[in-house]
Design an enzyme around this catalytic site. Sequence first.
Site, short mmCIF file in Angstrom:
data_model
loop_
_atom_site.label_atom_id
_atom_site.label_comp_id
_atom_site.label_asym_id
_atom_site.label_seq_id
_atom_site.Cartn_x
_atom_site.Cartn_y
_atom_site.Cartn_z
N CYS A 76 0.84 -1.20 0.00
CA CYS A 76 0.00 0.00 0.00
C CYS A 76 0.88 1.25 0.00
O CYS A 76 1.63 1.47 -0.94
CB CYS A 76 -1.01 -0.04 1.15
SG CYS A 76 -2.33 1.20 0.97
N HIS A 178 -3.94 -4.79 -0.31
CA HIS A 178 -3.55 -5.35 0.99
C HIS A 178 -3.62 -6.87 0.92
O HIS A 178 -4.71 -7.45 1.08
CB HIS A 178 -4.48 -4.83 2.09
CG HIS A 178 -4.23 -3.41 2.45
ND1 HIS A 178 -3.29 -3.03 3.39
CD2 HIS A 178 -4.77 -2.26 1.98
CE1 HIS A 178 -3.27 -1.72 3.49
NE2 HIS A 178 -4.16 -1.22 2.63
N GLU A 180 -2.74 -8.96 3.06
CA GLU A 180 -3.13 -9.50 4.37
C GLU A 180 -4.63 -9.44 4.60
O GLU A 180 -5.14 -10.05 5.54
CB GLU A 180 -2.38 -8.75 5.48
CG GLU A 180 -2.85 -7.35 5.78
CD GLU A 180 -2.32 -6.27 4.85
OE1 GLU A 180 -2.51 -5.08 5.18
OE2 GLU A 180 -1.73 -6.59 3.80
#
Length: 196
Positions: A76, A178, A180
Amino acid sequence: MIGIVNYGAGNIFSLTAALDRLGLRYGMINSEAEFDLYEKIIIPGVGHAGTAMQKLSDTGLVPKIKSLNKPVLGICVGMQLLTEFSEEGNSQLLDIVPLKTLRFRELESKKVPHMGWNRVYSNSGQPLFNGIASGAYFYFVHSYFIEFNPNFTVAYCDYGIKFSAAIQNNNFYGVQFHPEKSGEAGETLLKNFANL
């Protein structure tokens, strides 16, 4: 083992939770000497690119980061920091990847920030995307994007305009989304990075 650059501008909890789920070992990097403890490096980041760059500069770690020859992944804002310049605060960044970070202009029928799930189209043979279909969905939250350039863009997304979803310059990689927070595809990408 993965070292996470801890400079006060990253959403580290969600990243470490994902690494825990995957059984990937990691630690925090707070000083130049600690880079030597890890084989792979992640630069996280959320918020304002200019502020993040200032925080990173304040740590004194910038020269060390720029000299690294082990795999580095920016996530990001951490990806945006790898570029030369951001319109967010008219900020000079790390200049590791010679691209610019630009603001989404008002897009007809598109909201800014770009938030939510979107398709990412990856280059074949790109190691970060091993086992991930081109066109897989990843989760985005951003108002600024990195310009598309076939010399450095290894995956792109379309949100009214085509932009870099992932970039690479030698051992430096970046993803705008992202991983994650991107379910199975994101976890696969993190595992791929760990195995570079």
